[in-house]
Write an enzyme that holds these catalytic residues in place. Structure first.
Site, mmCIF file in Angstrom:
data_model
loop_
_atom_site.group_PDB
_atom_site.id
_atom_site.type_symbol
_atom_site.label_atom_id
_atom_site.label_comp_id
_atom_site.label_asym_id
_atom_site.label_seq_id
_atom_site.Cartn_x
_atom_site.Cartn_y
_atom_site.Cartn_z
ATOM 1 N N HIS A 1 0.843 -1.208 0.000
ATOM 2 C CA HIS A 1 0.000 0.000 0.000
ATOM 3 C C HIS A 1 0.877 1.256 0.000
ATOM 4 O O HIS A 1 0.572 2.243 -0.668
ATOM 5 C CB HIS A 1 -0.880 0.041 1.261
ATOM 6 C CG HIS A 1 -1.826 -1.113 1.394
ATOM 7 N ND1 HIS A 1 -1.676 -2.092 2.346
ATOM 8 C CD2 HIS A 1 -2.948 -1.429 0.708
ATOM 9 C CE1 HIS A 1 -2.661 -2.968 2.246
ATOM 10 N NE2 HIS A 1 -3.442 -2.599 1.264
ATOM 11 N N VAL B 1 4.995 -5.569 -4.235
ATOM 12 C CA VAL B 1 6.071 -5.532 -3.238
ATOM 13 C C VAL B 1 6.107 -6.906 -2.561
ATOM 14 O O VAL B 1 5.059 -7.452 -2.188
ATOM 15 C CB VAL B 1 5.863 -4.418 -2.195
ATOM 16 C CG1 VAL B 1 7.014 -4.408 -1.189
ATOM 17 C CG2 VAL B 1 5.737 -3.064 -2.881
ATOM 18 N N SER C 1 0.624 -9.297 1.448
ATOM 19 C CA SER C 1 -0.834 -9.297 1.501
ATOM 20 C C SER C 1 -1.212 -9.158 2.961
ATOM 21 O O SER C 1 -0.539 -9.740 3.837
ATOM 22 C CB SER C 1 -1.360 -10.632 0.962
ATOM 23 O OG SER C 1 -2.683 -10.847 1.404
#
Ligand code: PAF
Length: 295
Positions: free
Chosen positions: A31, A170, A179
């Site tokens: 994120h 990433v 995740s």
């Protein structure tokens, strides 16, 4: 950073080019890479934080989705988000939502076969977020490659004045794709889950060395998966998400598999030009992820 709960308040705080980073929270470096991209390209960075019930096909999955809004706010502010839009359910769905956005074709294969209704939930909420924040640019990770293709097509088909910007995956330092659900993996499950990225990296090498057969590339990955319960290993066209027989245009090699009760997806994106095939293997962290306790 200001935290707000309504679209109107979010809009009041934006100026210039507005970049939206849509999230369901429990932030990790994936994120934050979206925030970095938005920060480079936009005047105002808005992050949305909303666990969207419409996109969960199983209520159990929704109720166990990890949440930590205080930690999220801290991380977002520190990374340079200007506006954190964290609405309550009533702001997003004040009345029964009878308008749905459904993208056909692109949503039918891969995840579409295993998660009925999921993409309709995603496109409906993303359409609301784009409209409500009046974003000029919206940032999506390549990890959810089919979501990226679906949102891109939705924006195109509905003539939305927004640019959908893809950002590379990433990975943790050993290759596991980040995740929020990784926190559910036991050490033993995590070890087994690692096979997914190891298989994908092997296939990426083969593709860059000239292997074009989807079947061969899929077999390479499958050879690493051992006893993981696998939903699919598929080479799919990057735009149409149709299974591809050969790697002749941009595509992604995608895996969905279960480690214990946790369902994981991962992929490698291939850019195909006249000069050859280049794999986007994502970017690896140097140390442990903030998912495991660090801020
Ligand atoms: O990728 C996600 O986290 C979600 O699907 C999104 C885009 C925030 C919509 O709820």
């Amino acid at each position: 950073m200001k935290t707000v709960g309504t679209f109107a308040a979010a809009r009041d705080l934006t100026a210039g080019v507005v970049g939206l980073v849509p999230t369901m929270g429990f932030l990790h470096e994936g994120h934050l890479a979206l925030v970095d991209a938005a920060r480079r390209e936009c005047d105002t960075v808005v992050m949305s934080l909303f666990v969207n019930p419409l996109q969960f096909d199983e209520t159990r999955d929704l109720s166990r989705y990890p949440r930590d809004p205080d930690r999220d706010a801290h991380l977002a502010g520190e990374r340079g988000v200007d506006v954190l839009f964290a609405p309550e359910l009533e702001e997003m769905y004040p009345r029964r939502q009878i308008t749905r956005v459904r993208v056909s074709d692109v949503t039918e294969e891969l995840e579409g076969r295993f998660r009925p209704g999921h993409f309709e939930g995603v496109t409906t909420v993303v359409a609301k977020l784009l409209a409500g924040t009046r974003a000029d640019r919206a940032y999506f990770g390549r990890k959810d490659a089919q979501q990226l293709a679906t949102v891109t097509r939705m924006a195109f088909d509905l003539s939305m004045p927004v640019e959908v910007v893809p950002v590379s995956i990433v990975r943790e330092s050993d290759g596991l794709a980040l995740s929020s659900r990784n926190v559910f993996l036991s050490p033993e499950e995590r070890d087994r889950a690692l096979r997914i990225s190891v298989g994908l990296m092997a296939a990426a090498g083969a593709a860059e060395d000239g292997e074009c057969s989807a079947e061969e590339l899929e077999l390479i990955v499958a050879g690493y998966l051992g006893d993981l319960e696998v939903d699919y290993v598929t080479l799919a066209d990057a735009d149409s998400v149709e299974p591809a027989r050969r790697l002749e245009q941009d595509a992604f090699l995608a895996v969905a598999a279960h480690a214990g009760n946790t369902r994981l997806i991962d992929n490698v994106f291939f850019r195909v030009t006249s000069a050859g095939t280049e794999a986007d293997r994502g970017n690896r962290l140097e140390g442990p992820s903030i998912l495991y306790g660090g801020r």
